[in-house]
Design an enzyme around this catalytic site. Structure first.
Site, PDB file in Angstrom:
ATOM      1  N   ASN A 159      -1.723 -10.070 -16.519  1.00 44.62           N
ATOM      2  CA  ASN A 159      -1.426 -11.408 -16.632  1.00 44.62           C
ATOM      3  C   ASN A 159      -2.641 -12.190 -16.785  1.00 44.62           C
ATOM      4  OD1 ASN A 159       1.274 -10.706 -17.039  1.00 44.62           O
ATOM      5  ND2 ASN A 159       1.831 -11.168 -14.918  1.00 44.62           N
ATOM      6  N   ASN A 173       5.772  -8.597 -13.685  1.00 42.47           N
ATOM      7  CA  ASN A 173       6.130  -9.695 -12.829  1.00 42.47           C
ATOM      8  C   ASN A 173       6.726 -11.537 -13.498  1.00 42.47           C
ATOM      9  OD1 ASN A 173       6.107  -8.362 -10.605  1.00 42.47           O
ATOM     10  ND2 ASN A 173       3.691  -8.864 -10.676  1.00 42.47           N
ATOM     11  N   SER A 207      -2.893  -3.859  -6.244  1.00 44.84           N
ATOM     12  CA  SER A 207      -2.088  -4.338  -6.871  1.00 44.84           C
ATOM     13  C   SER A 207      -1.154  -4.165  -7.961  1.00 44.84           C
ATOM     14  CB  SER A 207      -3.364  -5.629  -8.084  1.00 44.84           C
ATOM     15  OG  SER A 207      -3.749  -4.979  -9.240  1.00 44.84           O
ATOM     16  N   GLY A 212      -0.760  -4.270 -10.827  1.00 43.60           N
ATOM     17  CA  GLY A 212      -1.127  -3.884 -12.140  1.00 43.60           C
ATOM     18  C   GLY A 212      -1.518  -1.976 -11.893  1.00 43.60           C
ATOM     19  N   HIS A 262      -4.409  -8.405  -2.528  1.00 41.75           N
ATOM     20  CA  HIS A 262      -5.485  -7.276  -2.886  1.00 41.75           C
ATOM     21  C   HIS A 262      -6.563  -6.796  -3.160  1.00 41.75           C
ATOM     22  CE1 HIS A 262      -1.052  -7.332  -3.780  1.00 41.75           C
ATOM     23  NE2 HIS A 262      -0.692  -8.073  -4.996  1.00 41.75           N
TER      24      HIS A 262
END
Length: 259
Positions: free
Chosen positions: A56, A79, A182, A184, A232
């Site tokens: 994102n 998310n 994270s 991702g 993170h």
């Protein structure tokens, strides 16, 4: 990398998907494979050739990557990332939408209660087309129950629900030796089992792009984020992903697309 994954978990158990037309009362998020097989209400994700995983980061703004992203067999987002209004840069296709705990709370508060208070979020669900709404952090509990509640409210018309028995978070911790990977990185770890070729977009945890221009933390909002003081380790993750890009394991896109 798939062989390395198999050392730690059974990759197919990262995504347990409820079949179409499964009544909500049978969505019990069971961890017992024998009971799952007997119930015959779930299935595993099929294998795909090309997959795009969309982070994102604001690096996506003005990238023009939308058409290139949509050309992949499978497109994974995370998310509640907004798509409407950003289609030219992030595409329209959503095969899988993954939710972390924070986005699940947001979902429950804004459209899972008695009153819908976020029409934009509702509109996102309305634009889904056989999308898999996935909670990858486990089975059962408040989060998966909230996802089911939203499905019941919206009628499960455009999406299916999925959960994890073997969680991508646990896999990422083993693969990358990080305390808290994270969302991702968790998606990338899991999708390696299902995808032959993976492209990453929107994975860029920095305040400025490679040309020195300031960029947002999220492409769709102007929230601030401190990459150096975070739970993170996104800059560290980026270094690892950059190396995998050089090694040909993945394709990391951090610039404009010419589709």
């Amino acid at each position: 990398m798939r062989q390395n994954i198999s050392k730690h978990i059974d990759g197919k158990l990262s995504l347990i998907i409820y079949k179409h037309n499964t009544p909500a009362k049978y969505m019990i998020f069971n961890r017992n494979l024998n009971k799952l097989k007997k119930a015959n209400t779930t299935e595993f994700l099929q294998h795909h050739d090309t997959c795009a995983i969309i982070g994102n980061s604001g690096i996506l703004l003005n990238s023009g990557c939308g058409r290139e992203i949509d050309a992949h067999d499978l497109v994974v987002r995370a998310n509640c990332a907004r798509i409407l209004g950003f289609e030219n840069d992030v595409g329209k296709k959503t095969s899988i939408m993954a939710f972390n705990q924070a986005s699940m709370r947001l979902l429950k508060q804004r459209i899972g209660g008695r009153k819908i208070v976020d029409r934009g979020l509702l509109k996102m669900f309305r634009t889904f087309n056989n999308t898999i709404a996935w909670y990858p952090l486990g089975a059962g509990g408040k989060e998966t129950s909230a996802l089911k509640a939203v499905g019941m409210k919206l009628g499960f018309v455009n999406f299916r629900i999925a959960y994890s028995i073997s969680t991508p978070m646990d896999l990422s911790k083993e693969l990358w030796r990080l305390r808290l990977p994270s969302s991702g990185l968790n998606m990338f770890s899991a999708m390696n089992y299902y995808c032959d070729k993976i492209s990453l977009y929107g994975f860029f945890p920095f305040y400025k792009d490679t040309h020195g221009r300031p960029i947002r933390h999220h492409y769709y909002e102007t929230v601030k984020y401190n990459y150096t003081d975070s739970r993170h380790s996104m800059p560290q993750e980026y270094v690892s992903l950059t190396q995998l890009n050089k090694d040909g394991v993945l394709r990391l896109v951090t610039d404009q697309c010419n589709y």
